[in-house]
Design an enzyme around this catalytic site. Structure first.
Site, PDB file in Angstrom:
ATOM      1  N   SER A 207       4.476   3.007  10.090  1.00  0.00           N
ATOM      2  CA  SER A 207       4.028   1.758   9.503  1.00  0.00           C
ATOM      3  C   SER A 207       3.988   1.893   7.974  1.00  0.00           C
ATOM      4  O   SER A 207       4.978   2.303   7.376  1.00  0.00           O
ATOM      5  CB  SER A 207       2.671   1.356  10.086  1.00  0.00           C
ATOM      6  OG  SER A 207       2.397  -0.001   9.830  1.00  0.00           O
ATOM      7  N   LYS A 211       6.814   3.760   5.292  1.00  0.00           N
ATOM      8  CA  LYS A 211       7.380   3.383   3.999  1.00  0.00           C
ATOM      9  C   LYS A 211       7.258   4.560   3.032  1.00  0.00           C
ATOM     10  O   LYS A 211       8.187   4.908   2.296  1.00  0.00           O
ATOM     11  CB  LYS A 211       6.655   2.183   3.403  1.00  0.00           C
ATOM     12  CG  LYS A 211       6.501   0.948   4.260  1.00  0.00           C
ATOM     13  CD  LYS A 211       5.769  -0.157   3.487  1.00  0.00           C
ATOM     14  CE  LYS A 211       5.011  -1.118   4.369  1.00  0.00           C
ATOM     15  NZ  LYS A 211       5.823  -1.867   5.297  1.00  0.00           N
ATOM     16  N   GLN A 253       6.793 -10.165   7.746  1.00  0.00           N
ATOM     17  CA  GLN A 253       6.241  -9.860   6.423  1.00  0.00           C
ATOM     18  C   GLN A 253       7.354  -9.893   5.376  1.00  0.00           C
ATOM     19  O   GLN A 253       8.429  -9.341   5.571  1.00  0.00           O
ATOM     20  CB  GLN A 253       5.570  -8.493   6.418  1.00  0.00           C
ATOM     21  CG  GLN A 253       4.833  -8.188   5.125  1.00  0.00           C
ATOM     22  CD  GLN A 253       4.022  -6.915   5.200  1.00  0.00           C
ATOM     23  OE1 GLN A 253       4.459  -5.917   5.759  1.00  0.00           O
ATOM     24  NE2 GLN A 253       2.821  -6.945   4.650  1.00  0.00           N
ATOM     25  N   GLU A 261      -1.083  -7.969  -0.397  1.00  0.00           N
ATOM     26  CA  GLU A 261      -1.847  -7.275   0.645  1.00  0.00           C
ATOM     27  C   GLU A 261      -2.425  -5.946   0.187  1.00  0.00           C
ATOM     28  O   GLU A 261      -3.560  -5.605   0.514  1.00  0.00           O
ATOM     29  CB  GLU A 261      -0.952  -7.029   1.869  1.00  0.00           C
ATOM     30  CG  GLU A 261      -1.661  -6.271   2.979  1.00  0.00           C
ATOM     31  CD  GLU A 261      -0.738  -5.942   4.139  1.00  0.00           C
ATOM     32  OE1 GLU A 261      -1.132  -5.097   4.976  1.00  0.00           O
ATOM     33  OE2 GLU A 261       0.357  -6.513   4.228  1.00  0.00           O
ATOM     34  N   TRP A 305       6.554  -8.791  13.132  1.00  0.00           N
ATOM     35  CA  TRP A 305       5.957  -8.794  11.789  1.00  0.00           C
ATOM     36  C   TRP A 305       6.611  -7.764  10.881  1.00  0.00           C
ATOM     37  O   TRP A 305       6.739  -7.981   9.672  1.00  0.00           O
ATOM     38  CB  TRP A 305       4.454  -8.520  11.909  1.00  0.00           C
ATOM     39  CG  TRP A 305       3.753  -8.359  10.583  1.00  0.00           C
ATOM     40  CD1 TRP A 305       3.238  -7.215  10.053  1.00  0.00           C
ATOM     41  CD2 TRP A 305       3.490  -9.392   9.618  1.00  0.00           C
ATOM     42  NE1 TRP A 305       2.665  -7.451   8.826  1.00  0.00           N
ATOM     43  CE2 TRP A 305       2.806  -8.789   8.531  1.00  0.00           C
ATOM     44  CE3 TRP A 305       3.764 -10.762   9.573  1.00  0.00           C
ATOM     45  CZ2 TRP A 305       2.404  -9.511   7.416  1.00  0.00           C
ATOM     46  CZ3 TRP A 305       3.358 -11.486   8.451  1.00  0.00           C
ATOM     47  CH2 TRP A 305       2.690 -10.856   7.394  1.00  0.00           C
ATOM     48  N   HIS A 341       2.396  -0.131  18.797  1.00  0.00           N
ATOM     49  CA  HIS A 341       2.765   0.274  17.445  1.00  0.00           C
ATOM     50  C   HIS A 341       2.386   1.740  17.206  1.00  0.00           C
ATOM     51  O   HIS A 341       1.287   2.176  17.533  1.00  0.00           O
ATOM     52  CB  HIS A 341       2.041  -0.633  16.452  1.00  0.00           C
ATOM     53  CG  HIS A 341       2.389  -0.419  15.017  1.00  0.00           C
ATOM     54  ND1 HIS A 341       3.667  -0.197  14.577  1.00  0.00           N
ATOM     55  CD2 HIS A 341       1.595  -0.398  13.898  1.00  0.00           C
ATOM     56  CE1 HIS A 341       3.667  -0.063  13.259  1.00  0.00           C
ATOM     57  NE2 HIS A 341       2.421  -0.171  12.832  1.00  0.00           N
TER      58      HIS A 341
END
Length: 393
Positions: A207, A211, A253, A261, A305, A341
């Site tokens: 998640s 990144k 997103q 965010e 998302w 997830h």
């Protein structure tokens, strides 16, 4: 970006001396909109990339652009001291008289022989950990939240990195984490008691931390394998394609939302909130900074998302860079849904194991060719790729 910052950006990418190759860095309004994914094989001045040597110069150019517009500059090396405290490698970094310490927990494997290859987990390793340990791969937990906080938009400038470099440093959290991972690798190199082979390292995260894993892999060439797990927009999912998914009515997103965010990116990245097409690059080129080293993109089709289609198609475009370099089997894409997830499904264990065996355990003859999705996404990148892929020699 001044010459000093360009030099710092180059050094951070292990590309010292590239400042004479640095591209022009105009403001947002002066950047030309590019609706499709930008061409990784064309320099900012329009020259084509014709060879592997050219790619290294182009990679240097991209590294400067990505830091300037999206991430903030990752500082270069700083003095490091390290010691083992039980299972923790305690890393102490000094800068201008200030010191920041963080622990990295090392879980040695049941199999194999020391010094062990290792996968560094951005926050945690959430792969098929038992398999990896049986194969002889150590797991190292990098405490990225101690280095740079990521609670919300109020976290900017907080964490050990900013205690050293100042709360106003332009680096977003991911650039700060990348700096921290590099200091951890420095510590592993000088600490035989850690029983880790610093020449056989991987990085992973899921998640938001996925990144960060991509950024760490992109900006430290000592990392042989990057496994990005469900990394979403700003990871494997590109800004332009995520915008297209959103425009088609999907709950995805986007750049416009993500800059509100959290603090993963440099503060000025918010200028692109309504102008993603003006970015002179996209996430396929951020992933491409890793090439020709190994990258496995592990995705979850069920996570709309996170830009499920965007992640797959942007990764397809990134894979063209490995193809150009004759290293297509060092970049894999594995996407399957129907699971929670950050919980790797059993159907993806084999892909992770293959990449670990080949790139960390140095096993010959391991098949690492993987390009799978259980989605209905088009496997031809041509809708977003209007450039040709050269064969670089």
């Amino acid at each position: 970006m001044g010459t000093r910052l360009i030099a710092a950006a180059c050094a951070a990418a292990l590309l010292a001396g590239c400042q004479h190759l640095a591209p022009a860095l105009p403001g947002v309004a002066d950047l030309r909109p590019q609706p499709q994914l930008p061409d990784p094989f064309t320099f900012a001045d329009g020259r084509p990339v014709r060879s592997k040597a050219d790619w290294q110069h182009r990679r240097a150019e991209l590294a400067v652009q990505v830091q300037h517009y999206e991430l903030g500059v990752k500082p270069g090396a700083a003095p490091v001291q390290a010691r083992m405290d039980g299972a923790d490698l305690v890393v102490s970094v000094t800068h201008e008289g200030r010191t920041f310490r963080f622990p990295a927990k090392i879980q040695l494997p049941q199999g194999g022989k020391a010094p062990y290859p290792a996968i560094i987990g951005m926050g945690a390793v959430s792969l098929n950990n038992d398999d990896l340990q049986r194969m002889g791969v150590a797991l190292i937990t990098f405490p990225n939240n101690l280095v740079a906080e990521q609670q919300n938009g109020g976290s900017r400038g907080k964490g050990g990195f900013y205690d050293l470099y100042g709360s106003g440093h332009m680096a977003g959290a991911m650039a700060a984490w990348s700096w921290g991972v590099s200091r951890l690798i420095d510590a592993l190199e000088q600490t035989p008691d850690a029983r880790i082979d610093a020449g056989r390292l991987g990085i992973t995260g899921c998640s938001r931390n996925g990144k960060g894993a991509i950024v760490a892999g992109a900006f430290d060439e000592r990392i042989r394998l990057t496994i990005a797990q469900e990394s979403g927009s700003g990871g494997a999912a590109g800004w332009r394609i995520s915008d297209a998914q959103r425009a088609a009515g999907q709950n995805v997103q986007t750049l416009r939302q993500i800059v509100t965010e959290n603090v993963w990116f440099t503060e000025n990245f918010k200028q692109f909130g309504e102008a993603a097409t003006r970015l002179p690059f996209d996430q396929h080129e951020v992933m491409g900074l890793i090439a020709p080293r190994a990258l496995l993109v592990v995705e979850n089709t069920s996570m709309e998302w996170l830009g499920n289609e965007s992640a797959f198609r942007t990764s397809l475009a990134a894979r063209e860079i490995w193809t150009a370099l004759g290293a297509e089997d060092a970049m894999g894409i594995a996407q399957v849904g129907g699971h929670p997830h950050c919980q790797l499904p059993a159907s993806q264990y084999g892909h992770v194991n293959a990449y670990a065996r080949r790139f960390l355990l140095n096993e010959a003859g391991v098949d690492t060719r993987v390009l799978t999705t259980d989605g209905t996404f088009e496997r031809d990148p041509k809708a977003w790729v209007i450039w040709s892929t050269p064969a670089l020699h």
